[in-house]
Design a protein around this motif. Structure first.
Motif, PDB file in Angstrom:
ATOM      1  N   ARG A   6     -38.021 -44.725  34.144  1.00 18.60           N
ATOM      2  CA  ARG A   6     -37.866 -45.537  34.843  1.00 18.60           C
ATOM      3  C   ARG A   6     -38.007 -46.967  35.100  1.00 18.60           C
ATOM      4  O   ARG A   6     -37.762 -47.473  33.619  1.00 18.60           O
ATOM      5  N   ASP A   7     -37.582 -48.175  35.652  1.00 14.51           N
ATOM      6  CA  ASP A   7     -37.211 -49.260  35.628  1.00 14.51           C
ATOM      7  C   ASP A   7     -38.988 -49.437  35.033  1.00 14.51           C
ATOM      8  O   ASP A   7     -39.303 -49.263  36.414  1.00 14.51           O
ATOM      9  N   PRO A   8     -39.329 -49.889  34.553  1.00 12.34           N
ATOM     10  CA  PRO A   8     -40.766 -50.874  34.697  1.00 12.34           C
ATOM     11  C   PRO A   8     -41.672 -52.027  35.317  1.00 12.34           C
ATOM     12  O   PRO A   8     -42.625 -52.120  35.959  1.00 12.34           O
ATOM     13  N   LEU A   9     -40.056 -52.978  36.036  1.00 13.32           N
ATOM     14  CA  LEU A   9     -39.990 -53.914  36.587  1.00 13.32           C
ATOM     15  C   LEU A   9     -40.575 -53.149  38.306  1.00 13.32           C
ATOM     16  O   LEU A   9     -41.100 -53.557  39.363  1.00 13.32           O
ATOM     17  N   SER A  10     -39.035 -52.788  38.410  1.00 15.87           N
ATOM     18  CA  SER A  10     -39.200 -51.535  39.949  1.00 15.87           C
ATOM     19  C   SER A  10     -39.115 -50.557  40.385  1.00 15.87           C
ATOM     20  O   SER A  10     -39.876 -49.861  41.089  1.00 15.87           O
ATOM     21  N   GLY A  11     -39.834 -49.758  38.967  1.00 12.43           N
ATOM     22  CA  GLY A  11     -40.483 -48.750  39.119  1.00 12.43           C
ATOM     23  C   GLY A  11     -39.209 -47.649  39.828  1.00 12.43           C
ATOM     24  O   GLY A  11     -39.366 -46.482  39.699  1.00 12.43           O
ATOM     25  N   ARG A  12     -37.921 -48.098  39.396  1.00 14.07           N
ATOM     26  CA  ARG A  12     -37.240 -46.663  40.219  1.00 14.07           C
ATOM     27  C   ARG A  12     -36.623 -45.794  38.946  1.00 14.07           C
ATOM     28  O   ARG A  12     -36.793 -46.616  37.903  1.00 14.07           O
ATOM     29  N   ILE A  13     -36.300 -44.283  39.310  1.00 15.49           N
ATOM     30  CA  ILE A  13     -35.961 -43.919  38.880  1.00 15.49           C
ATOM     31  C   ILE A  13     -34.405 -44.602  37.946  1.00 15.49           C
ATOM     32  O   ILE A  13     -33.319 -44.505  38.744  1.00 15.49           O
ATOM     33  N   GLU A  14     -33.774 -44.435  36.437  1.00 20.02           N
ATOM     34  CA  GLU A  14     -32.844 -44.977  36.505  1.00 20.02           C
ATOM     35  C   GLU A  14     -32.066 -44.069  35.725  1.00 20.02           C
ATOM     36  O   GLU A  14     -30.933 -43.830  35.647  1.00 20.02           O
ATOM     37  N   GLY A  15     -32.349 -43.216  35.118  1.00 15.81           N
ATOM     38  CA  GLY A  15     -31.949 -41.065  34.725  1.00 15.81           C
ATOM     39  C   GLY A  15     -32.906 -40.554  34.630  1.00 15.81           C
ATOM     40  O   GLY A  15     -34.605 -40.771  34.861  1.00 15.81           O
ATOM     41  N   ILE A  16     -32.218 -39.241  33.487  1.00 18.10           N
ATOM     42  CA  ILE A  16     -33.656 -38.659  33.005  1.00 18.10           C
ATOM     43  C   ILE A  16     -32.886 -37.972  31.869  1.00 18.10           C
ATOM     44  O   ILE A  16     -31.965 -38.343  31.098  1.00 18.10           O
ATOM     45  N   ALA A  20     -36.155 -32.496  37.563  1.00 12.66           N
ATOM     46  CA  ALA A  20     -37.244 -33.513  37.556  1.00 12.66           C
ATOM     47  C   ALA A  20     -37.074 -34.764  38.433  1.00 12.66           C
ATOM     48  O   ALA A  20     -37.408 -35.102  38.862  1.00 12.66           O
ATOM     49  N   LEU A  21     -35.590 -34.655  38.663  1.00  8.42           N
ATOM     50  CA  LEU A  21     -35.303 -35.589  40.182  1.00  8.42           C
ATOM     51  C   LEU A  21     -36.015 -35.495  41.080  1.00  8.42           C
ATOM     52  O   LEU A  21     -36.016 -35.852  41.624  1.00  8.42           O
ATOM     53  N   SER A  22     -36.202 -33.889  41.252  1.00 10.27           N
ATOM     54  CA  SER A  22     -36.131 -33.920  43.019  1.00 10.27           C
ATOM     55  C   SER A  22     -37.648 -34.080  43.056  1.00 10.27           C
ATOM     56  O   SER A  22     -38.044 -33.939  43.990  1.00 10.27           O
ATOM     57  N   GLU A  23     -38.403 -33.717  42.062  1.00 10.81           N
ATOM     58  CA  GLU A  23     -40.015 -33.369  42.169  1.00 10.81           C
ATOM     59  C   GLU A  23     -40.264 -35.064  41.422  1.00 10.81           C
ATOM     60  O   GLU A  23     -42.364 -35.229  41.021  1.00 10.81           O
ATOM     61  N   ARG A  24     -39.813 -35.972  40.139  1.00  8.57           N
ATOM     62  CA  ARG A  24     -39.511 -37.188  40.425  1.00  8.57           C
ATOM     63  C   ARG A  24     -40.998 -37.219  39.081  1.00  8.57           C
ATOM     64  O   ARG A  24     -41.290 -37.890  39.157  1.00  8.57           O
ATOM     65  N   TYR A  50     -37.639 -44.954  49.875  1.00  6.34           N
ATOM     66  CA  TYR A  50     -38.923 -45.065  48.971  1.00  6.34           C
ATOM     67  C   TYR A  50     -38.528 -44.913  48.170  1.00  6.34           C
ATOM     68  O   TYR A  50     -37.577 -44.006  47.028  1.00  6.34           O
ATOM     69  N   GLY A  51     -39.276 -45.485  46.992  1.00  6.22           N
ATOM     70  CA  GLY A  51     -39.013 -45.571  45.622  1.00  6.22           C
ATOM     71  C   GLY A  51     -40.752 -44.691  45.696  1.00  6.22           C
ATOM     72  O   GLY A  51     -41.918 -44.440  45.900  1.00  6.22           O
ATOM     73  N   ASP A  52     -40.734 -45.416  43.722  1.00  8.11           N
ATOM     74  CA  ASP A  52     -41.757 -44.479  43.455  1.00  8.11           C
ATOM     75  C   ASP A  52     -43.153 -45.650  43.893  1.00  8.11           C
ATOM     76  O   ASP A  52     -44.407 -44.597  43.709  1.00  8.11           O
ATOM     77  N   ASP A  53     -42.980 -46.599  43.578  1.00 11.41           N
ATOM     78  CA  ASP A  53     -44.029 -47.637  44.270  1.00 11.41           C
ATOM     79  C   ASP A  53     -44.443 -47.410  45.583  1.00 11.41           C
ATOM     80  O   ASP A  53     -46.193 -47.038  45.584  1.00 11.41           O
ATOM     81  N   ASP A  54     -44.083 -46.767  46.288  1.00 18.66           N
ATOM     82  CA  ASP A  54     -44.074 -46.487  48.001  1.00 18.66           C
ATOM     83  C   ASP A  54     -44.780 -45.487  47.663  1.00 18.66           C
ATOM     84  O   ASP A  54     -45.562 -45.437  48.121  1.00 18.66           O
ATOM     85  N   ARG A  55     -44.379 -44.600  47.230  1.00 23.63           N
ATOM     86  CA  ARG A  55     -45.096 -43.156  46.976  1.00 23.63           C
ATOM     87  C   ARG A  55     -46.455 -43.113  46.700  1.00 23.63           C
ATOM     88  O   ARG A  55     -47.457 -42.958  47.051  1.00 23.63           O
ATOM     89  N   SER A  56     -46.738 -43.955  45.187  1.00 25.94           N
ATOM     90  CA  SER A  56     -47.806 -44.767  44.756  1.00 25.94           C
ATOM     91  C   SER A  56     -48.802 -44.756  45.729  1.00 25.94           C
ATOM     92  O   SER A  56     -49.992 -44.599  45.962  1.00 25.94           O
ATOM     93  N   LEU A  57     -48.934 -45.283  46.433  1.00 26.28           N
ATOM     94  CA  LEU A  57     -48.927 -47.022  47.461  1.00 26.28           C
ATOM     95  C   LEU A  57     -49.372 -44.846  48.861  1.00 26.28           C
ATOM     96  O   LEU A  57     -50.890 -45.703  49.311  1.00 26.28           O
ATOM     97  N   ALA A  58     -48.637 -45.119  48.926  1.00 30.58           N
ATOM     98  CA  ALA A  58     -48.952 -43.629  50.323  1.00 30.58           C
ATOM     99  C   ALA A  58     -50.118 -43.128  49.701  1.00 30.58           C
ATOM    100  O   ALA A  58     -50.721 -42.321  50.858  1.00 30.58           O
ATOM    101  N   GLN A  59     -49.541 -42.537  48.094  1.00 37.23           N
ATOM    102  CA  GLN A  59     -50.400 -41.843  48.084  1.00 37.23           C
ATOM    103  C   GLN A  59     -52.283 -42.724  48.146  1.00 37.23           C
ATOM    104  O   GLN A  59     -53.154 -41.498  48.099  1.00 37.23           O
ATOM    105  N   GLU A  60     -52.081 -43.247  47.721  1.00 36.18           N
ATOM    106  CA  GLU A  60     -52.948 -44.627  47.793  1.00 36.18           C
ATOM    107  C   GLU A  60     -54.056 -44.237  49.286  1.00 36.18           C
ATOM    108  O   GLU A  60     -55.587 -43.594  48.823  1.00 36.18           O
ATOM    109  N   LEU A  61     -53.169 -44.639  49.976  1.00 39.64           N
ATOM    110  CA  LEU A  61     -53.491 -45.152  51.131  1.00 39.64           C
ATOM    111  C   LEU A  61     -54.356 -43.281  51.266  1.00 39.64           C
ATOM    112  O   LEU A  61     -55.353 -43.493  52.189  1.00 39.64           O
TER     113      LEU A  61
END
Length: 948
Positions: free
Chosen positions: A164-174, A134-138, A515-526
């Motif tokens: 995830r932290d709803p504000l930052s989008g970072r993974i806080e735990g599993i 889950a950490l690897s595949e996020r 990079y975080g999940d927000d960056d991943r979402s942005l890259a994926q959208e682009l």
């Protein structure tokens, strides 16, 4: 190059045995993310028999994640009471923070690594398992039985999901559920998703609670001052409309993210101006933040910026804020950063919240800009580069894009990993540590790029230094990249309409943050937007190539041998699409030649197909030996008829013919005369032997298909060695260039005497053709030759049958002078038939002419317009076989009408055609002797022609 070999239909246990014991491929037998995890673990040297997990004791057991998850874990423990289930909460490292059990006795039965907190289940230590994967595949992951890497976990199953932290989008735990494999239940997926959402909601509430305390501390400080004390005129707060608040909140977010005292002047609609002031504030519990207020210019000088509102004695607050407004703002802050609805407070919050808001707005701005800057052309490689240019430097420091060669050709890729080529390398500096553009890219299975292709999912590697599967198998490549401070990576598949067109990799180097999940979402959208544009460009490339292939197949690949002109040609399609430009060289009777250039209006498949129909029609009309204006008249009628036939199809969505232009030229080397007519086409350029360039004043005529005014034929004498230059309007019409300037450039390029047609074509293309042609360009250059007068013989014949024998005698002598004695008998016989026909059924003047070129052409002209026609003679008929005789003796024959009557001509073949006019190296062909035809008499038998 890695090729995926599919394994037979195996179960998980058999697939595991085949992979770990035999080392055989099992692609297709297990899920792609499980296989990738196995490969990564194996590349790290992990053993399924002995995965030793590290234990850490620096656990944050009182942190915000544990506090937010505690009530949720309590409910889960009660929900699973009495069941063989365990619930684990791990931090972002994969270290277990807390475990709960449905059956309390399980805690005593399970080994320490499955029952106690502190053990790290990251994939690099434990191999394939729920927490690590889950950490690897996020994303949410299920692992069943034999899919686990460790032997000790074969009987278990688990379901894990990131929190995830709803504000930052970072993974806080599993959050992970563990249970026996036999107890697997699809309903658990719903439970774990809801539990994770509940924990994330409590994390958000904790953030808004911190903002509430900040706002309350600020309000408490303001209540110590009486209303109106701070304003010199005691005016009420500034009235702000909805538009004003939007403007102010955007600037307030920037101030909040700056994390410092500041004051900025803001212009509002209507010419109004206000000042935004940001000042620090600290709650009673020690939460530090900022408050942003709006003040009028008159009142701003009365407002001091407090150093801290923790102690009200040191605070100077705005004077006219009421506790009611503070409570209103506090209620609004439950959804995020606080914003005052009615008062002077614009925003209250922690600096990190403002940074998230600024980042979110910048992401939206980037996506908005990408919608206009990606896909500006229909070129695959250019579109891919536009994606890279958009991402650098706002999202990435380096971008590489790899596409299969099939996509670059416009085809649909069958295997994206096969024949992958580096198409784009773009970065903040030129010394990129990547394969250069044009290099064939070979991928190792455990690399993020190959995992992205195999799973068709975005792969995020926050820290490349720990991307152990990649480093283990591609150590040299990894070290080269890490040496350039590249530390974080996002790989996105370029997916469009369900087809993988390639991969885009985004690398970060300068920014130390991963990079975080927000960056991943942005890259994926682009990448998604770019993939659609790339696919459109690919489809266009395919259609363009198909239309271009059709266009080129319909254009002449070579010209028939003839001595009248020496030709060279060029065809250049437009950048934006293939049009309907065409050209042709058509040999005519009596050593003449026709030169044709045309242009069908429009672009695409329909224009190319129409061009082919017109070219075929032009050749057929040329076979009739018609004058140029008559050929254009027939083409005009044809285009009009086709247009009318296709009007019904156009109503159903198909494109009808809009029109076409054409220039038709006939050159006669015997008379050195040129006859031409045009239908809305550019006039040709005539280059005299001395280099003089002229554009003859040729009647324009309407374009084909309009049915307008009649076309006119103009005649010009052309000395030997002159050049005729025919072209389409794409050569001289360009938006970036004046028409007269283009003509002058063409004139200068042609003004070079004695140049070969091929050299003329090259010079015109280099000097006149636009760098980026918007329309097709067809160019045809013909240098004229003349027929040696010694190879032309003619006689005037009185309308007396007795003169036929004298004509035959004169022809025999001329053929002997030319060295063509061996075809003398057949030529005499053929001419006697033609002359007898003219004497019997034609009118004076009657003239016989012989033209000796590549073949021997016999002409008989008379003043009548009646043409003979071939018919089948009965066995009892005494005549009617003359034309059969002419057809048998010649390789071609026909009738050409002139202003004074008609010409019947026939070509007699020569065994070895002579070279250029004037050469005397022709060898005559075998004669058709009298025994082949019998005694036909002096007059022949043209009895099938009616008397006039």
């Amino acid at each position: 190059m890695i090729r995926m070999v599919l394994a037979p239909d195996l179960g998980p246990v058999a697939a595991r045995e085949r992979f770990f014991r035999d080392g055989q491929p099992v692609a297709g037998a297990v899920r792609s993310q499980i296989l990738s995890s196995w490969q990564r673990a194996q590349s790290l040297g992990l053993s399924p028999d002995g995965c030793e997990l590290p234990f850490v004791d620096d656990l944050d057991l009182e942190g915000r994640l544990v506090r937010a998850a505690a009530p949720v874990l309590d409910r889960l423990e009660a929900h699973f009471a009495g069941r063989n289930m365990n619930v684990a909460l791990a931090d972002a490292r994969g270290a277990v923070l807390e475990r709960r059990f449905g059956e309390a006795s399980l805690a005593r039965k399970l080994p320490p690594i499955q029952s106690l907190p502190g053990f790290v289940f990251a994939e690099e230590y434990a191999g394939t398992n729920g927490i690590g994967l889950a950490l690897s595949e996020r994303r949410q992951i299920n692992v069943y039985g034999a899919e686990h890497f460790a032997e000790r976990s074969q009987s278990n199953a688990c379901s894990a999901i990131p929190v995830r932290d709803p504000l930052s989008g970072r993974i806080e735990g599993i959050l992970c559920f563990g249970f026996p494999h036999a107890d697997a239940d699809v309903g658990l997926d719903v439970v774990i998703r809801r539990a994770a959402a509940a924990i994330e909601h409590r994390l958000l509430e904790e953030s808004t609670e911190r903002e509430r305390t900040l706002l309350e501390a600020y309000a408490a400080a303001r209540r110590r001052f009486p209303a109106g004390a701070g304003r010199r005129d005691g005016r009420p707060p500034l009235a702000l409309g909805p538009t004003d608040r939007v403007v102010l909140r955007e600037r307030a977010v920037e101030l909040l993210s700056a994390d410092q005292r500041a004051a900025v002047d803001v212009a509002l609609p209507g010419g109004r101006r206000v000042t935004l002031v940001s000042r620090p504030v600290t709650s009673a519990t020690g939460v530090a933040g900022l408050v942003v207020e709006v003040v009028t210019p008159e009142g701003s000088e009365q407002l001091a910026v407090p150093a801290d509102t923790r102690d009200a004695r040191d605070a100077e607050a705005a004077p006219d804020a009421a506790p009611r407004r503070a409570r209103t703002a506090a209620r609004g802050s439950s959804r995020g950063p606080a914003a005052a609805a009615d008062g002077d407070v614009v925003l209250v919050g922690e600096p990190g919240v403002g940074q998230y808001a600024v980042a979110a707005r910048r992401r939206l701005e980037l996506l908005s800009e990408a919608s206009t800057r990606i896909g500006t052309t229909l070129d695959v490689a250019r579109t891919a580069r536009e994606l890279a240019e958009m991402a650098v430097p706002r999202l990435a420091d380096f971008v590489t894009i790899d596409l299969p060669e099939a996509v670059l050709r416009g085809e649909e890729p069958s295997d994206p990993a096969r024949d992958l080529h580096r198409t784009v390398v773009h970065g903040i500096r030129d010394d990129c540590p990547f394969y250069p553009v044009g290099t064939r890219v070979e991928l190792i299975p455990t690399t993020p790029l190959m995992r992205c292709l195999a799973t068709r999912r975005t792969v995020l590697e926050p820290d490349l230094r720990t991307a152990t599967g990649w480093i283990a198998q591609d150590r040299a490549g990894a070290q080269r990249i890490l040496a350039h401070n590249v530390h974080s990576l996002i790989v996105v598949p370029l997916l469009a309409r369900g087809i993988v067109l390639g991969i885009a990799a985004f690398y970060r180097a300068r920014d130390p943050a991963p990079y975080g999940d927000d960056d991943r979402s942005l890259a994926q959208e682009l990448a998604t937007r770019a993939a659609i544009c790339i696919d459109n460009a690919r489809r266009y490339t395919r259609e363009h190539a198909m239309v271009l292939a059709l266009q080129r197949s319909l254009l002449p690949h070579g010209f028939p041998e003839q001595n009248a002109v020496e030709v060279a040609h060029r065809y250049m399609p437009a950048e934006s699409g293939v049009g309907g430009d065409w050209f042709d060289v058509i040999p005519l009777s009596s050593t003449r030649v026709a030169l044709v250039v045309g242009d069908v209006v429009g672009h695409g498949l329909h224009a190319a197909a129409t061009m082919g129909r017109l070219r075929t029609a032009a050749r057929n009309f040329a076979e009739l030996d018609l004058e140029p204006d008559e050929v254009l008249t027939h083409l005009d009628n044809l285009v009009g008829r086709l247009d009318r036939e296709e009007c019904g199809e156009a109503r159903e969505g198909l494109t009808g013919i809009i029109g076409a232009t054409c220039l038709y030229v006939i050159y006669d080397p015997a008379s050195q005369e040129c006859a031409m007519a045009r239908a809305g086409h550019c006039p040709p350029a005539l280059v005299r032997p001395d280099g003089t360039v002229t554009f003859p004043d040729l009647p324009a005529g309407p374009p084909l298909g309009l049915g307008g005014l009649p076309f006119e034929t103009a005649r010009f004498p052309l000395p030997e060695g002159s050049q005729l230059v025919l072209y389409t309007d794409g050569l001289i019409e360009d938006r970036e260039r004046d028409f007269d300037t283009a003509l002058q450039q063409l004139r200068q390029a042609l003004a070079h005497p004695g140049r070969a047609p091929e050299d003329t074509c090259r010079a015109v293309v280099e000097a006149v053709v636009p760098e980026h042609p918007e329309d097709d360009v067809a160019l045809l250059v013909a240098r004229t030759h003349s027929l040696d007068p010694h190879r032309v013989a003619s006689w005037d014949v009185p309308a007396d049958p007795a003169e036929v024998s004298s004509v035959r005698a004169a022809v025999t002598r001329q053929l002997a002078a030319w060295g063509l004695d061996e075809i003398g008998f057949s030529t005499e016989l053929l001419l006697s038939e033609l002359v007898t026909n003219a004497v019997r059924y034609g009118t004076e003047p009657i003239r016989v002419r012989l033209l000796y070129d590549r073949s021997l052409t016999c002409e008989v002209a008379d003043g009548s317009s009646t043409s003979p026609h071939l018919r089948q003679a009965a066995t009892t008929d005494e005549g009617g076989r003359g034309l059969f005789l002419v057809a048998r003796l010649s390789q071609a024959w026909g009738t050409r009408y002139t202003a004074g009557g008609k010409v019947i001509w026939a070509e007699c073949p020569l065994e070895v055609p002579p070279g250029k006019p004037g050469a005397e190296d022709a060898a005559p062909g075998p004669p058709d002797g009298p025994e082949a035809f019998g005694d036909l008499g002096p007059l022949g038998s043209f009895d099938d022609i009616p008397a006039i």
